[in-house]
Structures are given as C-alpha cells and as structure tokens.
Design an enzyme around this catalytic site. Structure first.
Site, PDB file in Angstrom:
ATOM      1  CG  HIS A  66      -0.422   0.247   2.565  1.00  0.00           C
ATOM      2  ND1 HIS A  66      -0.191  -0.923   3.313  1.00  0.00           N
ATOM      3  CD2 HIS A  66       0.022   1.217   3.250  1.00  0.00           C
ATOM      4  CE1 HIS A  66       0.391  -0.588   4.372  1.00  0.00           C
ATOM      5  NE2 HIS A  66       0.347   0.650   4.324  1.00  0.00           N
ATOM      6  CG  ASP A  97       0.569  -4.209   3.104  1.00  0.00           C
ATOM      7  OD1 ASP A  97       0.973  -3.567   1.938  1.00  0.00           O
ATOM      8  OD2 ASP A  97       0.014  -3.791   4.228  1.00  0.00           O
ATOM      9  CB  SER A 180       5.085   3.086  11.553  1.00  0.00           C
ATOM     10  OG  SER A 180       4.114   2.381  11.853  1.00  0.00           O
TER      11      SER A 180
END
Length: 1012
Positions: A66, A97, A180
């Site tokens: 993402h 991811d 983060s």
C-alpha cells in the site's frame, strides 16, 4: 552485518540493542510517496511511510504494497542524514502487503550504511523486538514490543479497499501509528524478522507481515537484475491463484463443519505437533477457477496429494503451478470430494493499465476488488468517476455494463463505443454497484463539449522505468472535431427527436395540467411557461473563483425569447461561474437542453443564461414564452405578491405572500475560502415562503415579475475551525436585470460574444468597487454628523433613515486610496445618497459619456470633518474568470473580486492566485496550497499570468523549483517542489468569445514519444 553475540545468558542487553540499532537505523528510509491517480484500491494523494534497504549493491528497498501502490506513483527516499533520492517501483505483490522500490546507490554520497538482512525463521512468540521507522510523521522513531502471535488472521482494513488474505500475520503490542508502514521489525542481532504493515487504532496492537514470501520475491528480483546489463528490466515473480480465499480454523471449528474424525487424525499425524487447525474456504470469486467447485465451509485436506494446513505451503504450491492443474481434496459437510482446478496467473487478473477520460479512471476490475465486491475479474471498473461520470451520477466503484445501448464487457468495448460519440452527445449508461448489486441503474452521460480535460488516454505500467506510459486512447479521426457551435450539439438533436416522438403524450400532459391547474392562481398559470429548472455542473479541473461545490440547481425565469435567442435569469448561487455546464428543463415542455453563461453580474446576485430556441423543436418553440418584467413601481411594505417556482418534479408551486420588508439590508460575511457573496444589495423579505431551498419569482396578481426569489449562500461557524454552508432565499429586485436585458437586446457598445452562431455586443457594467454598510441616522448623529445633513437625508428618504458607511474598498480598485473605512457617504454629485440604488444610478449616469475615466464627486464625513473627494469608477464585463492555468496540479488565476474584497494584494505581484490544488499532484506533495499568491518562481517575479507562463515553461521535468508565495494573511513563504510533467503537464484553459467555447492548450509537457 555481523554483531557479537550477547555476553552471559541468552537475554540481550541494552548495549546489544544499541549496537544493533546503530547499524540498522542508517538503512531505514522515510518514503514520501504521491499516488498520482486513483487506481484499484487506492485514491490519489500524498503520504509518508517507511522502508529499509535489503540489497545495497543492487539498490533495493522493501516496504508495504500500500506504500508502493498498485497505480502510478512518484516517490523519494530520505536517509537518516537527510539525503533525499528518487525511488522507482519495481514490484508490488498482487495480494500480500509488500513491494519493492529501486534506487541508484551511487546517489547516496555522504552516508555509510549496510543492508538489513531478512531472517523470517527468527520470528517466534516471546521474541523481543524493535520497530524502527517513521512513526506518526517523526523522522526516526524506535518502538519496543514482544511478539505475541505468529498466526493472527490477516487484518481487515476496508470493505472496498485493499485487504491482505491467505496468509498469517504476526502480532505485537508495539503501538505503531501512521507513517510506520514498511518499518523493519528487528531482533537484537539487527535482523528483520517481519515487516510492519498496520495497527489497531483502538488499541496498541500492531500487525506485521511474515517475510518468507518477501525473501522469495527478493531473490527473483536479484536474479533478474543480475541477468540484465546496465539497467533494470521488468522481472516476473510467478504468482498463482484459484481465486479462493481461505481462513485458518481450529480443529474444534472444523469438527462442527463436519470434518470426519479419520480425516482429522490423518491431518494431525501428517502435521507438526503445534498445528491447531486446517484451512477452510471463506469465499470464492465468481468466474474464477474455483467458482462452482468450492464453496464457503469446505475444509481443505490435500493439494496434489500433500496435506495442506498452512497458507505458506498452499501458496508455494500454487506459485509453482501457474497454468497447470492442481488436485484439491476437501470435505464438505463430512463428504470427501476431489476436484481438478487450473491455477491462474495472478498477474493476469491484476490490472496494469487504465483509461483516463474526463477525469475518470477506468480499468479492469482487479482480483482485490473482485474479491471485495463478489464480481468477476476484468469487468469495467470505475476507480474515480471524474467529471463526465460524476455529472451522470455514476459513483466510485461502479461496474459499467452498457454504454450507448451497447454491451460493455471490457475496457476495449468502452473505448470503442466512446470513439463513436460526438462532443456533447447524451447517451444512456447502465452500471451496477456492489452496494446494490442486484439492480442495474441507468443514467444519461453527456460527453464534454468544452475542453475541460485532455483527450482520453491509456496509461500502461512499465516496471522497467517505474512510470506509466501514456498513449492516445481514441483514433485521431474519432469524435466530432473542433468547431462545434455553442448550442449546436448532438444532445439537442437527441432530445428534440425524443420530444417529437412524444407529441401525443405531451398533449395528454397538457390536458392533465389544465385540469389540475383549475385551482391555481392566475399568476401561477401565467408565469409557469416562463420557468426553467437549472442543473449546473462545474468540472473539478476548473473550480475557479472559490466555487464551493460541483453541482447546483435552482429555478430561473425566461426574460427574453425569440426565434434566434432565449435568455434566462437566475441567481448566482445556482450559476456562480462561467466555467460550467448548464442544462435547462422547461416547466411546460418535457425537454432538457444545454445553456451557456453569457452574463454574470460583477456585484449583484444574478446571472443571465442563453439557450437556442431551435433546440426546442418547431412545435414547442411557440409554447415557451418570456415573462413580463415590471421593475416599476417598486414593491412596497404590505403589498401582496405571488411566490411561484418549480419543485424537483418540474411542477409549479405558488403561494400568496405579503412583503414585510422591501429594503432589507443583506449582510453576508466572507467565507473561510473567498467565494462570491452578494454585497451592496437590498433584498425583499416575505411573511411566508417555501423554505431555504426554494427559488422562483415574485409576481403581481397578473403574473408580471416584480422580483426574482433567489438563493444566497453564507457560512456559519461552529467552534474554532469548523464551518457549515448555509443557504437562504430572498427577493432580488428586477430593476438591474431589466437594465442589463435592455442593453443586450438593443446591442449597446461592448465586447462581442457568439450566441447561437450570432455575434452580439454584451454590456459593460460601471461599478464602484467599494463595500458599504448602512448606519442608522440616530447612530450617525453620535458619530458627529450635523443636524443639517441628518434632516437632508431624512427628507430624501423618510423610510430608510440611514446613511451609507464605507466598510472597505476592493484592493486594486480606483477608490482604494481615496475612500477609507468608516467614511459616511452623504452625497454624490451634490445629490444626497441614502441607499445602494442611489450609488448605482450615479454610476449609470456616467455611461452617457464616452470617458471611461469619468469620476464621481463624493461628499463624505470623515473623522468629524465634511469633505469632497473625486472617486473613479471601475468598468467590468459579465464574463467572470475566462482564463486559468494548471501548473504542477495547482489551478492559478487572476484574483477574483472576493479575494480583492479582503483589502490586500501583495506588492510583489498579485496576478497569480492559487485557487485550487489537485490530490496526488506535486503541489499536494510539497504543500503549495490554495489561498495564496505565487510571486516568484526560481527568483523570477511573476506579477501576472503571462509572466508566470514564461517562467514555468522553461522548467524541465523532475527539476526542483523554488517558489515564493504570499498568503491571504500577508505571510510570505518560500518552498520547493519538483515538477512532474509525466503526470501533471502545464496547461491553460481559456474562453474564446469568438467561438463561445473553452479551449485547452498545453503549455509544457514531455516531447512526443516520452511518457506523456
């Protein structure tokens, strides 16, 4: 990277962690990414995240999917020593991811760093870890935690966005926040044991992605890079799928699903002692390999003869079997079943191109969204509706099924149909939406007539360069060429044909209406044929003058109708800017035709719109008629009027009301973002009306128009920084509209404008660019105004009993340095002044002279002294803003009157005002926001738009630019941004009165053959 083992026992000391972090931190980078277009699961926008170097020699950074994004992205990586370098995407996993950026390692000149080794096997429950990254926007943040679970379900982020699946996640209570994403989760030896991916905002739980699939992909990328010569080449990472989602269920749950005891014993015997469950089918994508073979609740036992209880083993087998058959053994309700399925290439159902048309982003439906919405992969998916589709009411996430009565099964079908449509064509479109999946919705789509947007283009991903290559979507001979007249569009012909085919039904409606209107007033029956419902759309690419919305609607009245031209008056809260598309629906005729803005009054709250009477058809053209305007005598308090308008169903609604105040002062404060507001106006108030959203006209008992009942907009402030738009309706005297209409019809001297193929001179308006407040004479006496003037003003106007005071002068006006705030205006040219109309009449009196610089003699009262001042007037046209420039995603224009009404213009130059910024653009990324002036670019002054164009067209692609700005509050600022001509070329939109069309011109883009 080698670190000495901890001394003593097996517990790492603070010194061990210090040594590990000393070597890890330099390899962690802050990623600033900009999603240039909405695509698949992601919206356009700028964000920051984290990544870390996993291969220094080849220049590879790993982070989350993402962050890399599935669509066009530009990104920079900033190392701990503040060295910033560009990075380019080379891989993003279709499902999981994680993704990779590449960079030029020679670009890092001043930092000594080492890559962070990946150690997925080191992850274990109870392991003490550190998360090193850009947490909550901090440059470097180090958070502590302990791994609590290695088998957490993949987190569910959004129902209509990206979600990971068919994998376990690792969980710890490290309390990570936004920014983060992509941080390394390290152990005391400085090894990355997981990849930070997300968090639970309601708790301190964080979710980490296991690294085994990351290691596999990295190895393939490294081999691919080594096999190429001097530059990166696109590397294929084999990924297989049967388009089914599995979840891990405990043995207790699988038993309840009907798992046989013998099967459970077999699985437990073949699996490690720590195994606690099996994989169960959660969902199947329609049209995929598993469709009609697997069902939710099926318990997977074997795949190609191997017992499968873990996601990693299943995915490894699928990735190694792309294009081949796999045999699945599973149980359904206690019954053993076997099926052969073809493993599909996961990349083939992950879109790598999109069509951009009128701001809309359209591409094949991805596996991610097909899984979310339960639709077949590859359908025509709307990632962003843009303008054309938004105008038709097509939402984001829609699936287009038909266009112009032709079936649409893929993007190529859509392009083929689009290429046959002419500019201005109105055609039906059918779509479905996952929220209402069982019903198709049908809307009318209007192809842009004006050049609000670039011509349709296809962008295709190129992993070699890291950018998306653009090419024209339509053949050069498609669509009607330029030269379409302002009203001659296919939409008019289309509607005209429909109206001809419905003559019989129209007659029936007329008969019904005549029966229903027995109880209607004479005023309603007379005025109804003159009423028009407006539907106004403003393109998102051209939201000038601070316009606050894209869609407006309201009722207008026909004030002129002939064989050649029709004119409609409406309030400016309905038609606020000339950069818009106007559709007119007539009360007495079932037809909708386009209109064109021909006059926007620079001060008063009304606009005049033209339409082509020939578009109504020969039969209906005679039905439409203009209202009779009755500016004199003016309305008086206590006088009865009829309030007549249209509801949303185009039905006339009326009521008899009484004028309570014909001279009510209008006071609207400036909005937080400057936009049009009516000033220096007196409005009409009634005892009863139809609410704040109803507009129409005020007539006498014979249906003669005395005023427009128009809509006004203001803002109500809630709290410190919260604003809410508020609308209300008041009466607008017809006097000014009647004056302008007479000038248009008589053809007074002025700039010409093409209306329905005929050039007509349009009137200029002489205005005094000063905002006034009214002050009661009783208070004026307290300010020191003598009794003689008070008596003179009372004699002039015994009703209002007021004096006008200067609230402020528009910056740059001729009155700016002559009139001061608080001045009382006593007389103009020796005639007492008590209301706004007196000032307008004085301005209009100057129109009898050819002297454009003629002045008014003001008698004012200032600080206890009476004095005479010669004040010049300003000449304004009714065109509004006619030129805008888009540079790096910001829309700049000349400051509109509401900006100048704040009383400030920068001395350095005030001709380049930023009115709007686009998401995902360079100005969004670097923080060049609206409501400020650009006064310098690279040290060169930009006093006006021409100077701005000359400076910016010399700037090359990916070149950093130094920009000096001045905010509305006068605060100067200097910032830098990097120009991106790949996705954000510099262009200009200008209105041409010779053709009555808006034309788009490219000022600076990449040369032909480049990316754009």
């Amino acid at each position: 990277m080698e670190i000495d083992p901890p001394s003593g026992d097996n517990h790492a000391t603070a010194e061990d962690w210090r040594k590990a972090l000393h070597k890890v931190v330099p390899a962690v980078v802050v990623l600033r990414t900009t999603g240039c277009r909405a695509f698949d699961t992601e919206s356009a926008g700028a964000s920051h995240a984290t990544g870390f170097v996993v291969d220094k020699r080849r220049g590879i950074i790993v982070t989350n999917r993402h962050v890399v994004k599935p669509g066009p992205v530009t990104a920079e990586a900033m190392f701990v020593n503040r060295e910033e370098i560009p990075v380019y995407p080379i891989y993003r996993d279709p499902v999981h991811d994680f993704g990779f950026f590449r960079y030029d390692r020679t670009a890092v000149k001043f930092l000594s760093y080492e890559e962070i080794p990946l150690a997925p096997e080191a992850a274990s429950v109870g392991l003490e870890i550190r998360v090193v990254g850009n947490d909550s926007g901090e440059k470097i943040s180090i958070l502590t935690g302990t791994l609590a679970r290695l088998d957490r379900d993949a987190p569910q982020y959004r129902k209509d966005g990206y979600n990971d699946f068919n994998t376990f996640y690792i969980q710890a209570a490290s309390g990570t926040k936004g920014g983060s994403s992509g941080s390394p989760v390290i152990d005391w030896q400085g090894r990355a044991v997981a990849l930070n991916a997300g968090c639970n905002s309601s708790s301190s739980s964080a979710f980490y992605f296991p690294l085994k699939r990351v290691v596999r992909a990295l190895n393939l990328l490294q081999k691919g890079r080594d096999s190429s010569q001097d530059k990166w080449q696109a590397v294929t990472v084999p990924r297989g799928t049967i388009q089914a989602t599995f979840v891990h269920k405990g043995f207790d749950e699988t038993r309840r699903l009907g798992l046989q005891s013998e099967t459970e014993q077999l699985v437990r015997h073949a699996s490690p002692l720590t195994e606690t469950g099996m994989l169960v089918v959660d969902s199947v994508v329609p049209g995929g390999p598993a469709c009609k073979h697997l069902e939710p609740g099926d318990v997977l036992v074997r795949m190609n003869g191997e017992v499968i209880t873990q996601f990693l083993k299943m995915e490894t087998l699928l990735d190694d079997s792309v294009g081949q058959n796999v045999e699945l053994e599973f149980e359904r309700g206690g019954t053993s079943l076997t099926v052969q399925l073809v493993v599909e290439d996961l990349h083939s159902i992950t879109p790598n191109y999109f069509l951009e048309v009128s701001g809309a982003i359209i591409h094949p439906l991805s596996y991610q969204q097909a899984r979310n919405f339960r639709f077949n992969c590859g359908l025509v998916y709307v990632a962003e509706p843009g303008y054309m589709l938004y105008r038709a009411g097509v939402p984001r996430h829609a699936i287009i099924k038909r266009l112009a009565n032709e079936d649409i099964s893929n993007v190529e079908d859509f392009i083929n149909v689009l290429s046959k449509l002419s500019k201005g064509a109105r055609v039906p479109l059918e779509y479905i939406n996952y929220k209402d999946r069982h019903r198709r919705k049908s809307v009318l789509v209007t192809v842009d007539r004006h050049e609000w947007y670039a011509s349709p283009n296809i962008y295709t991903r190129d992993d070699t360069s890291g950018i998306w290559i653009r090419k024209t979507a339509l053949p050069s001979n498609s669509q009607v060429p330029n030269g379409v007249t302002s009203m001659d569009t296919s939409s008019s012909a289309h509607v005209q044909e429909e109206s001809t085919n419905k003559d019989s039904s129209a007659d029936m409606e007329d008969r019904d209406t005549s029966v229903d209107s027995v109880n209607a007033s004479v005023a309603e029956r007379v005025i109804e044929p003159t009423l028009v419902m407006f539907s106004v759309y403003v393109p998102s690419s051209c939201m000038v003058d601070g316009v606050y919305a894209q869609h407006f609607f309201g009722t207008g009245v026909i004030i002129y109708h002939s064989e050649e031209m029709g004119l409609v008056a409406v309030d400016k809260n309905t038609v606020a800017v000339s950069v818009c598309d106007v559709m007119l629906s007539f009360a007495d005729i079932p037809i909708e035709i386009p209109g064109e803005v021909v006059f926007l009054h620079p001060v008063h709250n009304y606009a005049i719109i033209a339409y082509d009477p020939s578009a109504l058809g020969p039969a209906d053209k005679s039905v439409v008629q203009a209202a009779q305007l009755l500016p004199e005598p003016a309305l008086r308090r206590g006088e009865s009027v009829y309030l007549v308008g249209l509801n949303r169903s185009l039905q006339a609604t009326s009521r008899k009301s009484v004028v309570t105040n014909p001279y009510a002062p209008l006071k609207i404060s400036s909005a937080d973002s400057p936009r049009y507001r009516a000033t220096n106006m007196e409005v009409i108030e009634l005892d009863t009306d139809f609410g704040s959203n109803f507009s129409g006209v005020l007539t006498d008992e014979h249906g003669r128009v005395k005023a427009i009942w128009g809509s006004f907009s203001t803002q109500i402030k809630y709290g410190a920084n919260s604003f809410e738009d508020h609308h209300f309706a008041k009466g607008i005297h017809i006097h000014s509209i009647s004056q302008v209409l007479d000038k248009i019809i008589s053809g007074v001297k002025g700039p010409s404008l093409l209306i329905n193929g005929v050039k007509r001179p349009m009137p200029l308006v002489r205005v005094l660019e000063v905002e006034f407040n009214r002050t009661l004479l009783s208070k004026a006496r307290s300010f020191g105004l003598n009794n003689n003037w008070i008596q003179a003003l009372v004699k002039k106007d015994p009703v209002r009993r007021q004096v006008l005071r200067v609230k402020g002068c528009l910056a740059g006006s001729k009155a700016e340095n002559l009139l001061e705030q608080g001045d009382m205006v006593l007389a103009i040219n020796k005639k007492p002044v008590t209301c706004f109309t007196d000032i307008e009449d004085a301005c209009h009196a100057l129109d009898m002279y050819d002297d454009m610089d003629a002045k008014l003699e003001f008698t004012i009262f200032r600080q206890g002294r009476e004095m005479d001042v010669q004040v010049g007037t300003d000449i304004r046209d009714g065109n509004g803003t006619t030129r805008v420039i888009n540079w790096c995603g910001c829309l700049v224009q000349d400051p509109h009157p509401e900006v100048r009404a704040l009383g400030f213009l920068p001395q350095e130059g005030h001709g380049v005002y930023v009115t709007r910024c686009s998401s995902g653009s360079p100005v969004h990324r670097y923080g060049l926001y609206a409501q400020q002036w650009i006064v310098e670019v690279n040290g060169k002054p930009t006093p006006d738009l021409d100077a701005f164009v000359n400076v910016t067209k010399e700037i090359e692609d990916e070149e950093f630019v130094r920009v000096r700005t001045v905010h509305l509050n006068g605060k100067p600022r200097v910032l830098t941004l990097k120009q991106d001509l790949h996705y954000w070329p510099t262009w200009e939109l200008r209105f041409d009165p010779e053709t009555a069309m808006w034309h788009r011109k490219i000022i600076k883009s990449l040369e032909a053959g480049d990316s754009i």
